[in-house]
Design an enzyme around this catalytic site. Sequence first.
Site, PDB file in Angstrom:
ATOM      1  N   GLU A 196       0.807  -1.225   0.000  1.00  0.00           N
ATOM      2  CA  GLU A 196       0.000   0.000   0.000  1.00  0.00           C
ATOM      3  C   GLU A 196       0.841   1.276   0.000  1.00  0.00           C
ATOM      4  O   GLU A 196       0.605   2.213   0.756  1.00  0.00           O
ATOM      5  CB  GLU A 196      -0.986  -0.035   1.174  1.00  0.00           C
ATOM      6  CG  GLU A 196      -1.973  -1.198   1.037  1.00  0.00           C
ATOM      7  CD  GLU A 196      -2.950  -1.347   2.196  1.00  0.00           C
ATOM      8  OE1 GLU A 196      -2.843  -0.600   3.182  1.00  0.00           O
ATOM      9  OE2 GLU A 196      -3.821  -2.233   2.113  1.00  0.00           O
ATOM     10  N   GLU A 314      -4.916  -8.294  -1.749  1.00  0.00           N
ATOM     11  CA  GLU A 314      -5.483  -8.175  -0.403  1.00  0.00           C
ATOM     12  C   GLU A 314      -6.857  -7.547  -0.489  1.00  0.00           C
ATOM     13  O   GLU A 314      -7.038  -6.507  -1.127  1.00  0.00           O
ATOM     14  CB  GLU A 314      -4.588  -7.337   0.510  1.00  0.00           C
ATOM     15  CG  GLU A 314      -5.093  -7.269   1.961  1.00  0.00           C
ATOM     16  CD  GLU A 314      -4.197  -6.429   2.852  1.00  0.00           C
ATOM     17  OE1 GLU A 314      -2.958  -6.555   2.746  1.00  0.00           O
ATOM     18  OE2 GLU A 314      -4.736  -5.632   3.647  1.00  0.00           O
TER      19      GLU A 314
END
Length: 520
Positions: A196, A314
């Site tokens: 991320e 994810e």
Amino acid sequence: MELKVTVFCLFLCFSFCLADKVDVTINGETARATTDDNFICATLDWWSDNECNFGYCAWIKSGILNMDLKNELMMNAMKAFGNLRIRVGGSLQDQVVYNMGYTKVKDCPSAFTKTNGLFGFSNGCLSQERWDELNDLFNQTGVKVTFGLNALAGRQQSPADKVLWVGDWDPRNSRDLIEYSISKGYKIDSYELGNELSGSGVGARLESDQYAKDMIKLKNLVNELYPDDSTRPKVLGPGGFYDKKWFDNFLEKAGPGVVDAVSHHIYNLGAGGDPELINRVQDPIYLDHVAQTFADVRNTVREFAPWSEAWVSEAGGAYQSGGRDVSHAFADGFWYLDQLGMASTFNHKAYCRQALIGGNYALLNEQSMFPNPDYYGALLWNKLMGNKVLFTKHKGSPYLRAYSHCSKNHPGVSLLLINMSNSTTFDVNVIDDFNLIPDQLATVRKTGPKSQREEYHLTPEDGYIQSDVLLLNGNPLRPTDMFKIPEMVPILVDNTSPITVAPDSFVFVVFKDFKAAACS
């Protein structure tokens, strides 16, 4: 058992009398998309015991460094898939030091501690011994491993922007991990760089030009250490939230052949503590919004990296460990199964659920290791839905979702029906669309007088969608006394009858007699 099945069948017959009639059309002539054989994936995360959200700590003994790797029920749950993909990664992965090889040190803390570091935690350490134990688990359960590498190694925070990290990635510690893994014969299917860090980032971010340089460096490292391209792990990135400008520039600057899969994350339900979460998981209009992200990622891959694949590496639905009363319950399946169907139609090859254990969104209860309802949904998908995705449509209510694939490991077609309505039963006829004129469409139920299909009806115990007990054809699914995952047996139904999809239910259907050219 026979009495329960009979009662369940009578319930379906009664529901049929009050049902809305819907024709679901399947075009089996060509595949609209394909998935990987290891499409179903679950994550193992680094979170420590003291990660708490909304006054609740849902990661006790559930992180990579302290979970019980010998738990028999967990191991059997992993083995039941036969080909489960495990992605090792998460928010703290860019703070992990690998204590092996040339960078091995004496002090290797076995837990993250609360500090003023990234996400409020100190750096963590993966010891050689723990890595050995993890790979023993992976080998015993037959999973494929995607490992998330620390992408912040060697960098510093920008003085002008504390979220931006600058400088080149230092690959030395990652090299030590990879070289040690090779020396031990550990099979890693793919490496993903960073967690991320794309776009505006989550806690930390990188510029796309810099990340492209680092990805080239990782690709060269993997090519060097795995000279045999037949056994060489894939290289994935960026493992973050989709930002078109960032993703496009990264792939353009990285150049041809560098990235094997473009990975992104999905948390489209909002915060786990939001009281509206229970309504969002069952709202088809709200769930439709994320389809644009899947389409955008697919289009970015087509334009800037056509040699690569799209992955969801994810997805937990609701962020901050999920919803305590929703994400582990039957209700979460409205979101999760719909996500599996949606991602596959947009040509995504893998979908990694956050998490196998840990958080409120785990597939397994973090204390008992009993499977939560979404575990069984994932297991049935893995058992029934092959890697060729078929065109599927209907003109009925938006509360009825329909996804079909070529069946897995045998001829025919498998269909998933999701009824998000809490009051409407759908009576579904499946129509085989050969792209002919309307009066030449053939209903699947006319394939023969003795033709039968398999049906798997998933419903919540007592009709309560926030229950964590799942019923299959009216019978509760629970592990056996020997810690084995129960066998999931379908009911056989004559093809001359419609498929009855009760309110608040999911139905997997297998048509072994469906003649689809795409599946031959």
